[in-house]
Design a protein around this motif. Structure first.
Motif, PDB file in Angstrom:
ATOM      1  N   PHE A   1      19.864   6.508 -18.417  1.00  0.00           N
ATOM      2  CA  PHE A   1      19.539   5.074 -18.432  1.00  0.00           C
ATOM      3  C   PHE A   1      18.121   4.865 -17.922  1.00  0.00           C
ATOM      4  N   ARG A   2      17.759   5.590 -16.882  1.00  0.00           N
ATOM      5  CA  ARG A   2      16.394   5.496 -16.348  1.00  0.00           C
ATOM      6  C   ARG A   2      15.372   5.927 -17.400  1.00  0.00           C
ATOM      7  N   ASP A   3      15.674   6.981 -18.152  1.00  0.00           N
ATOM      8  CA  ASP A   3      14.759   7.454 -19.190  1.00  0.00           C
ATOM      9  C   ASP A   3      14.639   6.441 -20.322  1.00  0.00           C
ATOM     10  N   LEU A   4      15.719   5.704 -20.602  1.00  0.00           N
ATOM     11  CA  LEU A   4      15.649   4.629 -21.590  1.00  0.00           C
ATOM     12  C   LEU A   4      14.644   3.573 -21.143  1.00  0.00           C
ATOM     13  N   LEU A   5      14.709   3.181 -19.866  1.00  0.00           N
ATOM     14  CA  LEU A   5      13.749   2.204 -19.350  1.00  0.00           C
ATOM     15  C   LEU A   5      12.329   2.744 -19.428  1.00  0.00           C
ATOM     16  N   LYS A   6      12.171   4.017 -19.099  1.00  0.00           N
ATOM     17  CA  LYS A   6      10.841   4.626 -19.126  1.00  0.00           C
ATOM     18  C   LYS A   6      10.271   4.632 -20.534  1.00  0.00           C
ATOM     19  N   ALA A   7      11.130   4.852 -21.533  1.00  0.00           N
ATOM     20  CA  ALA A   7      10.678   4.895 -22.924  1.00  0.00           C
ATOM     21  C   ALA A   7      10.099   3.561 -23.382  1.00  0.00           C
ATOM     22  N   THR A   8      10.523   2.456 -22.773  1.00  0.00           N
ATOM     23  CA  THR A   8      10.014   1.140 -23.174  1.00  0.00           C
ATOM     24  C   THR A   8       8.574   0.929 -22.743  1.00  0.00           C
ATOM     25  N   GLN A   9       8.034   1.855 -21.920  1.00  0.00           N
ATOM     26  CA  GLN A   9       6.652   1.713 -21.458  1.00  0.00           C
ATOM     27  C   GLN A   9       5.643   2.364 -22.399  1.00  0.00           C
ATOM     28  N   ASP A  10       6.123   3.070 -23.404  1.00  0.00           N
ATOM     29  CA  ASP A  10       5.227   3.667 -24.386  1.00  0.00           C
ATOM     30  C   ASP A  10       4.475   2.548 -25.105  1.00  0.00           C
ATOM     31  N   PRO A  11       3.125   2.536 -25.054  1.00  0.00           N
ATOM     32  CA  PRO A  11       2.362   1.434 -25.668  1.00  0.00           C
ATOM     33  C   PRO A  11       2.697   1.202 -27.137  1.00  0.00           C
ATOM     34  N   ASP A  12       2.959   2.281 -27.878  1.00  0.00           N
ATOM     35  CA  ASP A  12       3.256   2.127 -29.294  1.00  0.00           C
ATOM     36  C   ASP A  12       4.647   1.546 -29.543  1.00  0.00           C
TER      37      ASP A  12
ATOM     38  N   SER B   1       0.822  -1.212   0.000  1.00  0.00           N
ATOM     39  CA  SER B   1       0.000   0.000   0.000  1.00  0.00           C
ATOM     40  C   SER B   1       0.850   1.253   0.000  1.00  0.00           C
ATOM     41  N   THR B   2       2.142   1.123   0.299  1.00  0.00           N
ATOM     42  CA  THR B   2       3.026   2.278   0.323  1.00  0.00           C
ATOM     43  C   THR B   2       3.183   2.820  -1.097  1.00  0.00           C
ATOM     44  N   PRO B   3       3.031   4.134  -1.294  1.00  0.00           N
ATOM     45  CA  PRO B   3       3.128   4.692  -2.641  1.00  0.00           C
ATOM     46  C   PRO B   3       4.545   4.639  -3.179  1.00  0.00           C
ATOM     47  N   SER B   4       4.670   4.880  -4.495  1.00  0.00           N
ATOM     48  CA  SER B   4       5.982   4.902  -5.127  1.00  0.00           C
ATOM     49  C   SER B   4       6.851   5.997  -4.536  1.00  0.00           C
ATOM     50  N   CYS B   5       8.159   5.739  -4.521  1.00  0.00           N
ATOM     51  CA  CYS B   5       9.117   6.716  -4.005  1.00  0.00           C
ATOM     52  C   CYS B   5       9.795   7.474  -5.139  1.00  0.00           C
ATOM     53  N   GLY B   6       9.289   7.338  -6.357  1.00  0.00           N
ATOM     54  CA  GLY B   6      10.005   7.833  -7.514  1.00  0.00           C
ATOM     55  C   GLY B   6      10.206   9.334  -7.569  1.00  0.00           C
ATOM     56  N   ASN B   7       9.339  10.129  -6.914  1.00  0.00           N
ATOM     57  CA  ASN B   7       9.508  11.576  -6.927  1.00  0.00           C
ATOM     58  C   ASN B   7      10.432  12.043  -5.827  1.00  0.00           C
ATOM     59  N   SER B   8      11.032  11.116  -5.121  1.00  0.00           N
ATOM     60  CA  SER B   8      11.719  11.439  -3.880  1.00  0.00           C
ATOM     61  C   SER B   8      13.223  11.363  -4.025  1.00  0.00           C
ATOM     62  N   ARG B   9      13.942  12.099  -3.187  1.00  0.00           N
ATOM     63  CA  ARG B   9      15.384  11.946  -3.104  1.00  0.00           C
ATOM     64  C   ARG B   9      15.738  10.616  -2.452  1.00  0.00           C
ATOM     65  N   PHE B  10      14.755   9.954  -1.842  1.00  0.00           N
ATOM     66  CA  PHE B  10      15.032   8.733  -1.115  1.00  0.00           C
ATOM     67  C   PHE B  10      14.481   7.518  -1.854  1.00  0.00           C
ATOM     68  N   GLY B  11      14.432   7.588  -3.189  1.00  0.00           N
ATOM     69  CA  GLY B  11      13.962   6.473  -3.981  1.00  0.00           C
ATOM     70  C   GLY B  11      15.090   5.828  -4.763  1.00  0.00           C
ATOM     71  N   CYS B  12      14.723   4.948  -5.690  1.00  0.00           N
ATOM     72  CA  CYS B  12      15.692   4.245  -6.529  1.00  0.00           C
ATOM     73  C   CYS B  12      15.964   5.069  -7.788  1.00  0.00           C
ATOM     74  N   TRP B  13      17.201   5.057  -8.239  1.00  0.00           N
ATOM     75  CA  TRP B  13      17.530   5.832  -9.436  1.00  0.00           C
ATOM     76  C   TRP B  13      16.963   5.195 -10.696  1.00  0.00           C
ATOM     77  N   THR B  14      16.539   3.940 -10.611  1.00  0.00           N
ATOM     78  CA  THR B  14      15.959   3.231 -11.753  1.00  0.00           C
ATOM     79  C   THR B  14      14.434   3.322 -11.794  1.00  0.00           C
ATOM     80  N   CYS B  15      13.824   4.083 -10.884  1.00  0.00           N
ATOM     81  CA  CYS B  15      12.364   4.049 -10.736  1.00  0.00           C
ATOM     82  C   CYS B  15      11.659   4.594 -11.975  1.00  0.00           C
ATOM     83  N   THR B  16      10.766   3.779 -12.540  1.00  0.00           N
ATOM     84  CA  THR B  16       9.980   4.177 -13.708  1.00  0.00           C
ATOM     85  C   THR B  16       8.488   4.187 -13.396  1.00  0.00           C
TER      86      THR B  16
END
Length: 500
Positions: free
Chosen positions: A298-309, A258-273
């Motif tokens: 590198f993180r943005d590369l991973l994020k780009a793979t989530q584009d449905p198209d 139930s804990t929300p994503s930490c991706g907007n945080s300084r205390f999250g993972c650098w790979t968070c997508t």
């Protein structure tokens, strides 16, 4: 808020608890400290404090430290374990902060003869982020498939808790959770509360209980406290405040999904997508930490793979477990993309190693070398690729040597004698007969692993399972639907275009 050096405060007569109201309007620090001491002395169950290095967990640990330090030595008998989950993909600056904090906790606890022990907990190598992402092809996590949270955060903490349950019978887990964080957090906390007790039921373990001493605090209460009360283990809370200067929130200690994503945080993972943008790391780069820029790319590369198209470029058509294809069930035509393609995973490994090299070229010498992926992870990826992907070319050592111009202590001939030469011959033969080469490789690997066994009954089930898999690629399946020829992609070209 008037405080003394140990964090005590004069009582306040106001008693109107409200999540929008400061806790100090109706409770004093003396009362909070007395509650902590009473809870600690109520039984012989050891405490396990979840520490993320952020503001809430720091406040919680600091409150408990002062409360226990004020007890007579004879009453400080119950151990207090401080644990922090290191996902191995934490933002590097935060890793340094947490590591030095845990070191200080152990140093000052020993010096002051207090019952605190700090530990880092890690995911098993098989559960690590890159073994699953690159080794098994799990797609980058998103809101609906956050496979990382349980493997990287929850399981390591659970394992530590269960070890202490086995040793002591029962434990109390201390968390810096606050009801004001979110409506979901408040609902979960209320659901597990025990009437007439400061403790709540653990969401998973019958022999573990949860204590949340700052559950009614607001974020202003937390900062008011931290900036006026000195950290008792030698850190400076104003340095912590500086880490939060442009961040949204901390990544809390996680014990449930139930804990929300930490991706907007300084205390999250650098790979968070899970989030659209990693604003925290962007802020760090803008503030002068330019060596973090390759991690962000590198993180943005991973994020780009989530584009449905774009998913057909990166993802397989069939699942890993049963090898079957699933069609979309939302009324639209098409195939549900599954794991990352093997070729793309090889590309990701190469890019990760190149990123590691670039990062370390940009870092100062005093910052030390930063390993983005450990040797044991590389060896586990190699094992998975050879066993599950029929990687006769033995790609991991080749990629590592190409990029790093070095070699590791690889286990030689651990799966037999098939090699690049045999793979090339097999590719030619399979092309002539229009048979998927990987199908034949998998069958030969099964035979090789069962060769010489007295009982070979299991081999038939494994062969049958391989034949039942769908062996068309997602391009071929999509092309059949669209009536087009399958398209091929050059990942290096795609990556360069993305970076531009």
């Amino acid at each position: 808020m008037g405080t003394s050096s140990d964090g005590s405060q004069a009582e306040d007569d106001n008693a109107n608890p409200d999540l929008e109201t400061s806790v100090f309007d109706y409770r004093s620090l003396d009362e909070i400290k007395a509650e902590i001491q009473k809870t600690y002395l109520a039984d012989d169950r050891p405490w396990v404090i979840g520490y993320s290095g952020g503001k809430d967990s720091t406040t919680t640990l600091q409150l408990i430290w002062y409360a226990i330090a004020d007890l007579p030595d004879s009453e400080q008998e119950k151990p207090i374990y401080v644990i922090s989950s290191d996902t191995l993909v934490e933002t590097p600056k935060i890793v340094n902060h947490i590591t030095s904090s845990l070191d200080n906790v152990n140093e000052y606890a020993e010096k002051e003869d207090l019952p605190f022990e700090a530990h880092k907990v890690y995911p098993d190598v098989s559960d690590s982020f890159f073994v699953n992402l690159i080794g098994r092809g799990y797609p980058a996590p998103n809101q609906t498939f956050r496979w990382c949270t349980e493997r990287l955060k929850i399981d390591p903490a659970d394992n530590f808790i269960m070890d202490k349950v086995s040793e002591h019978g029962e434990v109390v887990v201390i968390l810096g959770a606050r009801k004001a964080e979110s409506a979901t957090r408040e609902q979960v906390m209320n659901l597990h509360s025990i009437d007439g007790s400061n403790l709540s039921r653990h969401s998973k373990f019958a022999n573990a209980f949860v204590y949340t001493p700052i559950e009614d605090w607001t974020v202003d209460d937390v900062w008011d406290y931290l900036l006026q009360v000195d950290c008792p283990w030698g850190k400076n809370n104003r340095d912590l405040a500086a880490l939060y200067q442009e961040a949204d929130d901390e990544c809390p200690m996680v014990i449930d999904t139930s804990t929300p994503s930490c991706g907007n945080s300084r205390f999250g993972c650098w790979t968070c997508t899970v989030v659209e943008e990693d604003k925290a790391m962007e802020n760090m780069v803008d503030a002068g930490d330019e060596w973090l820029e390759p991690l962000l790319q590198f993180r943005d590369l991973l994020k780009a793979t989530q584009d449905p198209d774009e998913k057909p470029k990166y993802r397989e058509a069939k699942g890993r477990r049963h090898g079957n294809v699933r069609e979309k069930d939302n009324g639209s035509d098409g195939i549900i993309p599954r794991a990352y393609k093997f070729e793309f995973r090889k590309h990701l490994l190469r890019k990760l190693l190149e990123t590691e090299q670039t990062v370390n070229e940009l870092r100062d010498e005093e910052q030390g070398y930063l390993d983005l992926i450990r040797d044991e992870e590389l060896k586990e990826i190699r094992r998975i690729w050879r066993e599950e992907e029929a990687d006769w070319e033995d790609s991991v050592p080749q990629i590592y040597n190409d990029v790093m111009d070095d070699d590791l202590d690889w286990i030689q001939n651990d799966l037999g004698s098939f090699s690049t030469e045999e793979a090339a011959v097999l590719e030619e033969v399979c092309a002539e007969h229009d048979i998927p080469p990987k199908l034949v490789k998998r069958l030969l690997d099964i035979e090789l692993r069962h060769h010489g066994m007295k009982r070979r009954a299991a081999i038939y089930n494994k062969i049958d399972k391989v034949f039942r898999e769908n062996w068309e690629t997602i391009e071929e399946l999509t092309a059949e639907i669209d009536g087009e020829d399958p398209e091929r992609w050059e990942y290096d070209v795609e990556y360069e275009e993305l970076m531009q």
